[in-house]
Write a protein that holds these residues in place. Structure first.
Motif, PDB file in Angstrom:
ATOM      1  N   LEU A  92       5.136  13.009  32.715  1.00  0.00           N
ATOM      2  CA  LEU A  92       4.046  12.818  33.656  1.00  0.00           C
ATOM      3  C   LEU A  92       3.876  14.064  34.540  1.00  0.00           C
ATOM      4  N   LEU A  93       4.995  14.723  34.816  1.00  0.00           N
ATOM      5  CA  LEU A  93       4.917  15.970  35.592  1.00  0.00           C
ATOM      6  C   LEU A  93       4.183  17.059  34.795  1.00  0.00           C
ATOM      7  N   ASP A  94       4.421  17.059  33.481  1.00  0.00           N
ATOM      8  CA  ASP A  94       3.682  18.021  32.638  1.00  0.00           C
ATOM      9  C   ASP A  94       2.188  17.711  32.668  1.00  0.00           C
ATOM     10  N   LEU A  95       1.882  16.416  32.652  1.00  0.00           N
ATOM     11  CA  LEU A  95       0.484  15.992  32.711  1.00  0.00           C
ATOM     12  C   LEU A  95      -0.137  16.426  34.041  1.00  0.00           C
ATOM     13  N   GLN A  96       0.640  16.233  35.113  1.00  0.00           N
ATOM     14  CA  GLN A  96       0.155  16.626  36.436  1.00  0.00           C
ATOM     15  C   GLN A  96      -0.081  18.135  36.503  1.00  0.00           C
ATOM     16  N   ALA A  97       0.801  18.904  35.900  1.00  0.00           N
ATOM     17  CA  ALA A  97       0.656  20.360  35.905  1.00  0.00           C
ATOM     18  C   ALA A  97      -0.640  20.769  35.202  1.00  0.00           C
ATOM     19  N   LEU A  98      -0.945  20.114  34.103  1.00  0.00           N
ATOM     20  CA  LEU A  98      -2.182  20.411  33.373  1.00  0.00           C
ATOM     21  C   LEU A  98      -3.409  19.983  34.171  1.00  0.00           C
ATOM     22  N   ASP A  99      -3.313  18.826  34.827  1.00  0.00           N
ATOM     23  CA  ASP A  99      -4.441  18.369  35.647  1.00  0.00           C
ATOM     24  C   ASP A  99      -4.669  19.309  36.830  1.00  0.00           C
ATOM     25  N   THR A 100      -3.584  19.777  37.413  1.00  0.00           N
ATOM     26  CA  THR A 100      -3.690  20.728  38.520  1.00  0.00           C
ATOM     27  C   THR A 100      -4.321  22.028  38.039  1.00  0.00           C
TER      28      THR A 100
ATOM     29  N   LEU B  50      -8.962  25.727  37.486  1.00  0.00           N
ATOM     30  CA  LEU B  50      -9.959  26.396  36.648  1.00  0.00           C
ATOM     31  C   LEU B  50     -11.379  26.057  37.100  1.00  0.00           C
ATOM     32  N   ARG B  51     -11.595  24.796  37.442  1.00  0.00           N
ATOM     33  CA  ARG B  51     -12.924  24.399  37.938  1.00  0.00           C
ATOM     34  C   ARG B  51     -13.240  25.123  39.247  1.00  0.00           C
ATOM     35  N   HIS B  52     -12.226  25.222  40.100  1.00  0.00           N
ATOM     36  CA  HIS B  52     -12.413  25.931  41.368  1.00  0.00           C
ATOM     37  C   HIS B  52     -12.679  27.410  41.118  1.00  0.00           C
TER      38      HIS B  52
ATOM     39  N   THR C  51     -16.039  29.314  42.418  1.00  0.00           N
ATOM     40  CA  THR C  51     -15.909  30.330  43.474  1.00  0.00           C
ATOM     41  C   THR C  51     -15.716  31.729  42.903  1.00  0.00           C
ATOM     42  N   HIS C  52     -16.064  31.912  41.645  1.00  0.00           N
ATOM     43  CA  HIS C  52     -15.846  33.231  41.034  1.00  0.00           C
ATOM     44  C   HIS C  52     -16.635  34.295  41.806  1.00  0.00           C
ATOM     45  N   PRO C  53     -16.000  35.435  42.094  1.00  0.00           N
ATOM     46  CA  PRO C  53     -16.655  36.486  42.894  1.00  0.00           C
ATOM     47  C   PRO C  53     -18.006  36.938  42.343  1.00  0.00           C
ATOM     48  N   THR C  54     -18.181  36.865  41.037  1.00  0.00           N
ATOM     49  CA  THR C  54     -19.449  37.316  40.460  1.00  0.00           C
ATOM     50  C   THR C  54     -20.614  36.438  40.915  1.00  0.00           C
ATOM     51  N   LEU C  55     -20.347  35.174  41.212  1.00  0.00           N
ATOM     52  CA  LEU C  55     -21.428  34.271  41.627  1.00  0.00           C
ATOM     53  C   LEU C  55     -22.013  34.708  42.968  1.00  0.00           C
ATOM     54  N   ALA C  56     -21.131  35.095  43.888  1.00  0.00           N
ATOM     55  CA  ALA C  56     -21.604  35.554  45.195  1.00  0.00           C
ATOM     56  C   ALA C  56     -22.386  36.854  45.053  1.00  0.00           C
ATOM     57  N   ARG C  57     -21.896  37.749  44.193  1.00  0.00           N
ATOM     58  CA  ARG C  57     -22.587  39.028  44.012  1.00  0.00           C
ATOM     59  C   ARG C  57     -23.943  38.820  43.351  1.00  0.00           C
TER      60      ARG C  57
ATOM     61  N   GLY D  65     -22.897  39.582  32.949  1.00  0.00           N
ATOM     62  CA  GLY D  65     -22.037  39.765  31.781  1.00  0.00           C
ATOM     63  C   GLY D  65     -20.576  39.552  32.135  1.00  0.00           C
ATOM     64  N   GLN D  66     -20.175  40.076  33.307  1.00  0.00           N
ATOM     65  CA  GLN D  66     -18.802  39.866  33.775  1.00  0.00           C
ATOM     66  C   GLN D  66     -18.530  38.388  34.021  1.00  0.00           C
ATOM     67  N   ARG D  67     -19.503  37.721  34.624  1.00  0.00           N
ATOM     68  CA  ARG D  67     -19.363  36.277  34.865  1.00  0.00           C
ATOM     69  C   ARG D  67     -19.208  35.522  33.549  1.00  0.00           C
ATOM     70  N   ASP D  68     -20.061  35.816  32.592  1.00  0.00           N
ATOM     71  CA  ASP D  68     -20.022  35.110  31.313  1.00  0.00           C
ATOM     72  C   ASP D  68     -18.700  35.329  30.597  1.00  0.00           C
ATOM     73  N   ALA D  69     -18.188  36.571  30.664  1.00  0.00           N
ATOM     74  CA  ALA D  69     -16.903  36.869  30.023  1.00  0.00           C
ATOM     75  C   ALA D  69     -15.779  36.104  30.705  1.00  0.00           C
ATOM     76  N   ALA D  70     -15.817  36.076  32.047  1.00  0.00           N
ATOM     77  CA  ALA D  70     -14.781  35.364  32.794  1.00  0.00           C
ATOM     78  C   ALA D  70     -14.850  33.864  32.517  1.00  0.00           C
ATOM     79  N   PHE D  71     -16.074  33.334  32.495  1.00  0.00           N
ATOM     80  CA  PHE D  71     -16.238  31.898  32.233  1.00  0.00           C
ATOM     81  C   PHE D  71     -15.798  31.542  30.817  1.00  0.00           C
ATOM     82  N   GLN D  72     -16.011  32.452  29.891  1.00  0.00           N
ATOM     83  CA  GLN D  72     -15.585  32.198  28.518  1.00  0.00           C
ATOM     84  C   GLN D  72     -14.068  32.036  28.454  1.00  0.00           C
ATOM     85  N   GLU D  73     -13.360  32.895  29.176  1.00  0.00           N
ATOM     86  CA  GLU D  73     -11.898  32.799  29.216  1.00  0.00           C
ATOM     87  C   GLU D  73     -11.456  31.519  29.912  1.00  0.00           C
TER      88      GLU D  73
END
Length: 246
Positions: A10-18, A23-25, A29-35, A149-157
């Motif tokens: 369950l701790l492994d599950l929690q680690a993945l959920d965290t 990742l969603r955060h 909040t990716h810096p490219t969005l503000a720019r 392009g930087q945003r798209d590359a980062a989001f892809q990862e």
């Protein structure tokens, strides 16, 4: 019935959920969005100047064309008058009238050509200004495209890591007691995404609060396979096999 091994997984599950939450955060909040937002605001602000500058150039081009036409008309009329004088066959009175008209046309031409020159100078200045504004816009658009392009590359990862986490989570969840997973999910929904935490050094890592001496003694005396909850935050409290760590 859930086992201690279920709780550890369950701790492994929690680690993945965290990690999924992180990742969603990271995407939100990716810096490219503000720019990109800054660049879009600058492009929008520049649009008004661009429209004004293009309008001014268009108006001046029309004025220069009109001035050229006016000068051309005066020149054509002066040429006709001169031709009539040169051909002769007209009275002295008419000749005098044509000479006076030529003088007036010459003066009129000077005024029109001066106006034409002023308009051409203004047009050149406005064209230079327009070129500057258009270059500024092109630079902003190019930078925006690069940042996107930087945003798209980062989001892809990020998305790739997120998909891998989802796959791994499903595999782990399938190995854990279903009732325990259900309880974990209910708690996680109420507790900021954290439904299970380790009991370490007498502290719940979910709420970071130290257990009371009596609660700690109860945790140590309770069989590892039995699920316990933090008395402070209500999260599932997972004890390590080495209870001295608790």
């Amino acid at each position: 019935m859930p086992t201690h091994a279920d709780q550890l997984r369950l701790l492994d599950l929690q680690a993945l959920d965290t990690r999924a939450s992180q990742l969603r955060h990271a995407k939100a909040t990716h810096p490219t969005l503000a720019r990109i937002a800054e660049l879009e605001a600058q492009i929008a602000d520049l649009h008004g100047s661009l429209v004004d500058s293009r309008t001014a150039v268009k108006d001046l081009q029309r004025d220069v064309t009109k001035a050229e036409d006016d000068v051309a008309k005066v020149i054509a009329r002066a040429e006709r008058d001169q031709q009539r004088i040169d051909y002769g066959g007209i009275s002295a009175k008419d000749t005098l009238a044509l000479v006076e008209d030529l003088a007036a046309l010459g003066h009129r031409r000077e005024i029109l050509e001066e106006t034409q020159l002023e308009l051409m100078e203004k047009l050149e200045a406005h064209q230079e200004a327009l070129a500057g504004v258009e270059k500024a816009q092109a630079d902003l658009l190019a930078e925006k495209a690069a940042v996107e392009g930087q945003r798209d590359a980062a989001f892809q990862e990020i998305n790739a890591e997120g998909r891998a986490a989802v796959t791994e989570r499903a595999a782990i969840a399938a190995t854990i007691d279903a009732a325990l997973v259900s309880t974990y999910e209910q708690i996680r929904a109420r507790k900021d995404g954290v439904g299970a935490a380790v009991l370490r050094a007498g502290r719940c890592e979910g709420c970071a609060l130290q257990l009371t001496a009596s609660d700690l003694d109860a945790a140590r005396s309770t069989p590892l396979d039995q699920v316990i909850r933090c008395e402070e935050c209500g999260r599932i409290l997972v004890r390590l096999a080495d209870l001295t760590a608790a």
